[in-house]
Scaffold this motif. Structure first.
Motif, mmCIF file in Angstrom:
data_model
loop_
_atom_site.group_PDB
_atom_site.id
_atom_site.type_symbol
_atom_site.label_atom_id
_atom_site.label_comp_id
_atom_site.label_asym_id
_atom_site.label_seq_id
_atom_site.Cartn_x
_atom_site.Cartn_y
_atom_site.Cartn_z
ATOM 1 N N GLN A 65 0.832 -1.201 0.000
ATOM 2 C CA GLN A 65 0.000 0.000 0.000
ATOM 3 C C GLN A 65 0.869 1.254 0.000
ATOM 4 O O GLN A 65 0.601 2.198 -0.742
ATOM 5 N N ILE A 66 1.896 1.275 0.822
ATOM 6 C CA ILE A 66 2.768 2.443 0.908
ATOM 7 C C ILE A 66 3.490 2.676 -0.417
ATOM 8 O O ILE A 66 3.570 3.802 -0.902
ATOM 9 N N LEU A 67 4.021 1.601 -1.011
ATOM 10 C CA LEU A 67 4.764 1.742 -2.273
ATOM 11 C C LEU A 67 3.838 2.049 -3.448
ATOM 12 O O LEU A 67 4.252 2.704 -4.404
ATOM 13 N N GLY A 68 2.603 1.589 -3.380
ATOM 14 C CA GLY A 68 1.631 1.891 -4.427
ATOM 15 C C GLY A 68 1.977 1.260 -5.763
ATOM 16 O O GLY A 68 2.907 0.461 -5.878
ATOM 17 N N ASN A 69 1.218 1.623 -6.784
ATOM 18 C CA ASN A 69 1.423 1.112 -8.136
ATOM 19 C C ASN A 69 1.801 2.241 -9.064
ATOM 20 O O ASN A 69 1.245 3.341 -8.982
ATOM 21 N N GLY A 70 2.723 1.938 -9.966
ATOM 22 C CA GLY A 70 3.152 2.904 -10.968
ATOM 23 C C GLY A 70 2.445 2.663 -12.285
ATOM 24 O O GLY A 70 1.329 2.156 -12.327
ATOM 25 N N GLU A 71 3.151 2.967 -13.368
ATOM 26 C CA GLU A 71 2.545 2.921 -14.694
ATOM 27 C C GLU A 71 2.728 1.596 -15.418
ATOM 28 O O GLU A 71 2.065 1.343 -16.413
ATOM 29 N N VAL A 72 3.649 0.731 -14.953
ATOM 30 C CA VAL A 72 3.973 -0.486 -15.683
ATOM 31 C C VAL A 72 3.557 -1.712 -14.883
ATOM 32 O O VAL A 72 3.858 -1.828 -13.701
ATOM 33 N N ASP A 73 2.843 -2.613 -15.563
ATOM 34 C CA ASP A 73 2.448 -3.876 -14.976
ATOM 35 C C ASP A 73 2.596 -4.917 -16.076
ATOM 36 O O ASP A 73 2.020 -4.754 -17.147
ATOM 37 N N ALA A 74 3.406 -5.946 -15.840
ATOM 38 C CA ALA A 74 3.655 -6.948 -16.874
ATOM 39 C C ALA A 74 3.535 -8.344 -16.294
ATOM 40 O O ALA A 74 3.815 -8.564 -15.120
ATOM 41 N N ILE A 75 3.128 -9.275 -17.155
ATOM 42 C CA ILE A 75 3.093 -10.683 -16.794
ATOM 43 C C ILE A 75 3.954 -11.429 -17.803
ATOM 44 O O ILE A 75 3.754 -11.316 -19.011
ATOM 45 N N ILE A 76 4.928 -12.163 -17.294
ATOM 46 C CA ILE A 76 5.818 -12.962 -18.127
ATOM 47 C C ILE A 76 5.417 -14.416 -17.941
ATOM 48 O O ILE A 76 5.266 -14.876 -16.812
ATOM 49 N N SER A 77 5.251 -15.139 -19.037
ATOM 50 C CA SER A 77 4.872 -16.552 -18.971
ATOM 51 C C SER A 77 6.099 -17.403 -19.218
ATOM 52 O O SER A 77 6.540 -17.551 -20.360
ATOM 53 N N ALA A 78 6.675 -17.939 -18.160
ATOM 54 C CA ALA A 78 7.846 -18.809 -18.267
ATOM 55 C C ALA A 78 7.861 -19.733 -17.053
ATOM 56 O O ALA A 78 8.127 -19.286 -15.945
ATOM 57 N N LEU A 79 7.540 -20.994 -17.248
ATOM 58 C CA LEU A 79 7.467 -21.978 -16.171
ATOM 59 C C LEU A 79 6.467 -21.582 -15.091
ATOM 60 O O LEU A 79 6.563 -22.012 -13.957
ATOM 61 N N GLY A 80 5.537 -20.731 -15.430
ATOM 62 C CA GLY A 80 4.571 -20.161 -14.498
ATOM 63 C C GLY A 80 4.619 -18.653 -14.631
ATOM 64 O O GLY A 80 5.623 -18.102 -15.079
ATOM 65 N N PRO A 81 3.562 -17.974 -14.271
ATOM 66 C CA PRO A 81 3.534 -16.519 -14.460
ATOM 67 C C PRO A 81 4.436 -15.769 -13.480
ATOM 68 O O PRO A 81 4.543 -16.125 -12.311
ATOM 69 N N THR A 82 5.093 -14.756 -13.991
ATOM 70 C CA THR A 82 5.841 -13.819 -13.163
ATOM 71 C C THR A 82 5.182 -12.458 -13.340
ATOM 72 O O THR A 82 4.979 -12.001 -14.466
ATOM 73 N N HIS A 83 4.827 -11.840 -12.228
ATOM 74 C CA HIS A 83 4.181 -10.526 -12.249
ATOM 75 C C HIS A 83 5.223 -9.478 -11.891
ATOM 76 O O HIS A 83 5.884 -9.589 -10.854
#
Length: 143
Positions: A65-83
């Protein structure tokens, strides 16, 4: 015969508002601040393995919550999702690796201009001209 004994248990949660983070959350934030200053001054990247730190209930959510969210959000599909999520502070990224069953296997807060997992891998980059040439020959065999 086994007798049941009632033992009172109290579950407490960390304060989940920006005005009163726990001492543990403050320590992590101060470390991130130092890492960010180092990144700016020297270009040195660093990270916090957030799963290796014993956090009280609610502290992970408080930190997010303190760090919040910025402008970039990505999901990489490699042996399972990486957010990969940029926080509201440029240069600080929240990276969560999941396995094929979508269980979290590791979680980091990376202090970098761009997380390594988002960069083109060296061997892939060197193979790219050949792949592109093949693509071009498939869409235009006469060239």
């Amino acid at each position: 015969m086994t007798e049941t004994i009632d033992i009172p248990v109290t579950v407490t949660e960390a304060v989940v508002n920006n005005s009163s983070p726990s001492a543990q959350v403050m320590a992590i934030l101060k470390e991130l601040q130092t890492m960010l200053e180092t990144l700016v001054d020297t270009g040195e990247h660093n990270y916090v393995d957030i799963r290796s730190i014993p956090l009280a209930p609610g502290e992970m959510e408080n930190l997010k919550q303190i760090l919040g969210n910025g402008e970039v959000d990505a999901i990489i599909s490699a042996l399972g999702p990486t957010h990969v999520t940029e926080t509201s502070i440029p240069g600080i990224w929240w990276v969560t690796h999941n396995n094929a069953a979508d269980e979290i296997i590791s979680e980091f807060i990376e202090v970098t201009d761009l997380p390594e997992i988002l960069k083109t891998q060296h061997h892939d980059l060197h193979a790219a001209p050949g792949r592109f040439k093949q693509l071009m020959s498939e869409i235009n065999p006469e060239s």
